[in-house]
Design a protein around this motif. Structure first.
Motif, PDB file in Angstrom:
ATOM      1  N   CYS A  32      34.177  -0.370   0.751  1.00  0.00           N
ATOM      2  CA  CYS A  32      34.201  -1.712   1.356  1.00  0.00           C
ATOM      3  C   CYS A  32      32.979  -1.938   2.247  1.00  0.00           C
ATOM      4  N   ILE A  33      32.140  -0.955   2.388  1.00  0.00           N
ATOM      5  CA  ILE A  33      30.875  -0.960   3.125  1.00  0.00           C
ATOM      6  C   ILE A  33      30.957  -1.520   4.538  1.00  0.00           C
ATOM      7  N   ARG A  51      26.265   5.500  -8.623  1.00  0.00           N
ATOM      8  CA  ARG A  51      26.405   4.042  -8.686  1.00  0.00           C
ATOM      9  C   ARG A  51      27.423   3.615  -7.635  1.00  0.00           C
ATOM     10  N   LEU A  52      27.220   2.433  -7.093  1.00  0.00           N
ATOM     11  CA  LEU A  52      28.073   1.923  -6.031  1.00  0.00           C
ATOM     12  C   LEU A  52      28.816   0.683  -6.498  1.00  0.00           C
ATOM     13  N   VAL A  53      30.134   0.691  -6.267  1.00  0.00           N
ATOM     14  CA  VAL A  53      30.971  -0.483  -6.469  1.00  0.00           C
ATOM     15  C   VAL A  53      31.436  -0.914  -5.082  1.00  0.00           C
ATOM     16  N   VAL A  54      31.170  -2.146  -4.724  1.00  0.00           N
ATOM     17  CA  VAL A  54      31.559  -2.685  -3.424  1.00  0.00           C
ATOM     18  C   VAL A  54      32.814  -3.533  -3.605  1.00  0.00           C
ATOM     19  N   THR A  82      26.280  -1.832  -8.301  1.00  0.00           N
ATOM     20  CA  THR A  82      26.335  -2.183  -9.718  1.00  0.00           C
ATOM     21  C   THR A  82      27.425  -3.208  -9.986  1.00  0.00           C
ATOM     22  N   GLU A  83      28.377  -3.306  -9.042  1.00  0.00           N
ATOM     23  CA  GLU A  83      29.458  -4.286  -9.153  1.00  0.00           C
ATOM     24  C   GLU A  83      29.929  -4.640  -7.743  1.00  0.00           C
ATOM     25  N   VAL A  84      30.225  -5.906  -7.524  1.00  0.00           N
ATOM     26  CA  VAL A  84      30.796  -6.370  -6.261  1.00  0.00           C
ATOM     27  C   VAL A  84      32.095  -7.100  -6.601  1.00  0.00           C
ATOM     28  N   VAL A  85      33.187  -6.599  -6.047  1.00  0.00           N
ATOM     29  CA  VAL A  85      34.509  -7.185  -6.255  1.00  0.00           C
ATOM     30  C   VAL A  85      34.905  -7.872  -4.956  1.00  0.00           C
ATOM     31  N   VAL A  86      35.246  -9.140  -5.024  1.00  0.00           N
ATOM     32  CA  VAL A  86      35.721  -9.861  -3.854  1.00  0.00           C
ATOM     33  C   VAL A  86      37.213 -10.117  -4.057  1.00  0.00           C
ATOM     34  N   MET A  87      38.016  -9.573  -3.158  1.00  0.00           N
ATOM     35  CA  MET A  87      39.461  -9.743  -3.257  1.00  0.00           C
ATOM     36  C   MET A  87      39.792 -11.228  -3.074  1.00  0.00           C
ATOM     37  N   PRO A  88      40.934 -11.688  -3.588  1.00  0.00           N
ATOM     38  CA  PRO A  88      41.240 -13.117  -3.585  1.00  0.00           C
ATOM     39  C   PRO A  88      41.653 -13.701  -2.234  1.00  0.00           C
ATOM     40  N   HIS A  89      41.680 -12.901  -1.205  1.00  0.00           N
ATOM     41  CA  HIS A  89      42.050 -13.398   0.123  1.00  0.00           C
ATOM     42  C   HIS A  89      40.933 -14.267   0.691  1.00  0.00           C
TER      43      HIS A  89
END
Length: 153
Positions: A32-33, A51-54, A82-89
């Motif tokens: 979550c950096i 690789r980093l997934v945020v 390499t990927e950024v996921v934003v939670m739906p909140h």
């Protein structure tokens, strides 16, 4: 979070030791950096060629929670991911943090937790809660808390 200045180097070195076996380019770190251990973890994953997934807990996380002294690191890590996921909140809150931590665990095959062993606060969404959840789900957990590490306050 809240590592003493002296602890930062100790935690970096301990993470390097954990990652030493994963220099084949197959390492993927999910983080979550947040300022502190989350960002140190992400930087060290990238340093060994991983690789980093945020995973961002909420849509407003950058604006609401990233302090000016962490903004450059945060932005650099987002750009390096390499990927950024934003939670739906919409808003950063305990529910958003809990959801983000669940997403971290869902995406991983082990949890590397920079954790001093302090029990859960009862508020939810903290490191202790995530360690407990990982263990309950049967996920391998590596606890990183090198000798001499300390938190502020």
């Amino acid at each position: 979070m809240n590592l003493t200045v002296e602890s930062v180097g100790l935690v970096r070195e301990a993470l390097r030791e954990v990652f030493a076996a994963h220099t084949d380019g197959e390492l993927v770190g999910v983080s979550c950096i947040a300022a502190g251990a989350d960002s140190i973890f992400a930087e060290e994953v990238l340093a060994v060629g991983g690789r980093l997934v945020v995973v961002l807990p909420s849509q407003d996380y950058r604006q609401a929670k990233v302090r000016p002294d962490h903004a450059a690191v945060f932005d650099r890590l987002v750009e390096s991911a390499t990927e950024v996921v934003v939670m739906p909140h919409e808003n950063a809150n305990r529910q958003a943090y809990e959801a983000a931590n669940s997403e971290l665990l869902r995406r991983g095959d082990r949890l590397v937790a920079v954790w001093d062993g302090t029990p859960p606060s009862g508020k939810g969404g903290g490191t202790a809660d995530t360690v407990e959840q990982a263990r309950a789900e049967g996920l391998a957990v590596d606890v990183v808390w090198p000798e001499g590490a300390a938190r502020l306050g």
